[in-house]
Write an enzyme that holds these catalytic residues in place. Sequence first.
Site, PDB file in Angstrom:
ATOM      1  CG  PHE A 135    -111.246  -0.901  19.193  1.00  0.00           C
ATOM      2  CD1 PHE A 135    -110.630   0.336  19.135  1.00  0.00           C
ATOM      3  CD2 PHE A 135    -112.606  -0.951  19.487  1.00  0.00           C
ATOM      4  CE1 PHE A 135    -111.344   1.500  19.360  1.00  0.00           C
ATOM      5  CE2 PHE A 135    -113.329   0.203  19.713  1.00  0.00           C
ATOM      6  CZ  PHE A 135    -112.692   1.443  19.644  1.00  0.00           C
ATOM      7  CG  ASP A 217    -112.824  -5.776  14.371  1.00  0.00           C
ATOM      8  OD1 ASP A 217    -113.044  -5.113  13.341  1.00  0.00           O
ATOM      9  OD2 ASP A 217    -113.052  -5.330  15.513  1.00  0.00           O
ATOM     10  CE1 TYR A 242    -116.429   3.950  12.998  1.00  0.00           C
ATOM     11  CE2 TYR A 242    -118.539   2.809  12.887  1.00  0.00           C
ATOM     12  CZ  TYR A 242    -117.316   3.031  13.519  1.00  0.00           C
ATOM     13  OH  TYR A 242    -117.009   2.343  14.662  1.00  0.00           O
ATOM     14  CE  LYS A 243    -112.771   2.127  12.650  1.00  0.00           C
ATOM     15  NZ  LYS A 243    -112.663   3.293  13.549  1.00  0.00           N
ATOM     16  NE  ARG A 392    -105.825   6.164  15.664  1.00  0.00           N
ATOM     17  CZ  ARG A 392    -106.951   5.452  15.566  1.00  0.00           C
ATOM     18  NH1 ARG A 392    -106.884   4.133  15.440  1.00  0.00           N
ATOM     19  NH2 ARG A 392    -108.119   6.043  15.599  1.00  0.00           N
TER      20      ARG A 392
END
Length: 432
Positions: A135, A217, A242-243, A392
């Site tokens: 990312f 990460d 938040y995922k 995704r």
Amino acid sequence: MPTPELPEDPPTDRAFAIELDDRDPLAALRNRFYIPEGDRYMDGNSLGLMSKDAEAALAHVVDEWRDLAIRGWGEADPDWFHYPERLGDRLASLVGARESEVVVGNSTTVNIHTVIGTMLDAYGAETILVDDLDFPTDHYAIRAQLRQRGLDPDDHLVVAESSDGRTVTVADVERALETNDVDVVFLPTVLYRSGQLLDVEAIAELAREHGALFGVDAAHSVGAVPHEFDANGVDFAVWCSYKYLNGGPGAVAGLYMNEEHFDAPPALAGWWGNDKSTMFEMRTTYDQAPDAGAWQIGTPPLLAAAPLDGALDVVEDAGIDALREKSVALTEYLVSLTDARLAEHGFAVGTPRDPDRRGGHVALEHAEGYRISEALRDRGIVVDYRPPNVVRVAPSPYYVTFEEVWSVVDDLVEIAAQSLYEEYEPESGGVT
């Protein structure tokens, strides 16, 4: 009752999906979440849904702010002063760590800055190994930390190159380590595009063999995949909330620091990382907290932390192992339906088929991925698109049903078979 196992060649009809839902021991979790009306939500790998538990925890802190004002730091229940450490204690079991090694604070990117800067300063590290499928923010932060120490990122940032453009294997990492003198290895636990779950234990061992520190990460895995950071020899880690943790947009981030590094001075020192017993002596010299709490920086954002407190009730009630079991079953079912119904329409699975190497989402590759994702959204199917060709699909184990997975595939068949995506404009930028 365990999550139902799929047969080798699962039936492709809706009735079988309904049967799987009837046998799902975690089916009732869905009732604790707000599902946007009309949506089939497959984007929990970007932003998890709000639970009633998270909503209640946020409302509780808002009420305390109204009723207690500044007294909330000491008189709230739980008190605000120790809020980050208490949440860290709750997260520790999800990542296989001691409670003292985990804290919440800052954002993921800020945490990358401080942990990478710490390793550079405390251990004289100069060269960091990353991968070419990361990312972007990871590279931005690391490059910035190198520049601040007078190190040219083009010379001191080593990139392990993927051999297939989808995954990063242990062999890819080993090849980079054998041809470069590396001080720190920093890799994701799950690749954000393909959904590959890296072999953290094997890579940590490789790093040690080459005399390098190892950090991860874990933004795309915590809350969906159980970790064993202590046992696997991870030195430090960061992740967002938040995922799969469903902590809300911009929720406070998580940080793990192995106790071996508690004496290392944080690169970004701040008041909230001071030892709590001396904070209010107001010294102008930093008195470092004796644990992971030292890597906090500023005052904790209570309104961005409270929803995580409630969201963790759901995680703990379900159990991370049960959540992982259901996640694997959902993604396995999606992969099998893709093979049976979508392959003939130009779709390919870009995610490892071995469940031990797969995170919580499946990358469906198609030449018209962007326009297909737009067509799905217009049908209330919330997914996201990642260039160059990936849709995704993240069937979160907290609130997605097997029947929903079946229905998404059914819509994809119709969109692709009838070329309905041609009604949409090609990719033009913006939030996808």
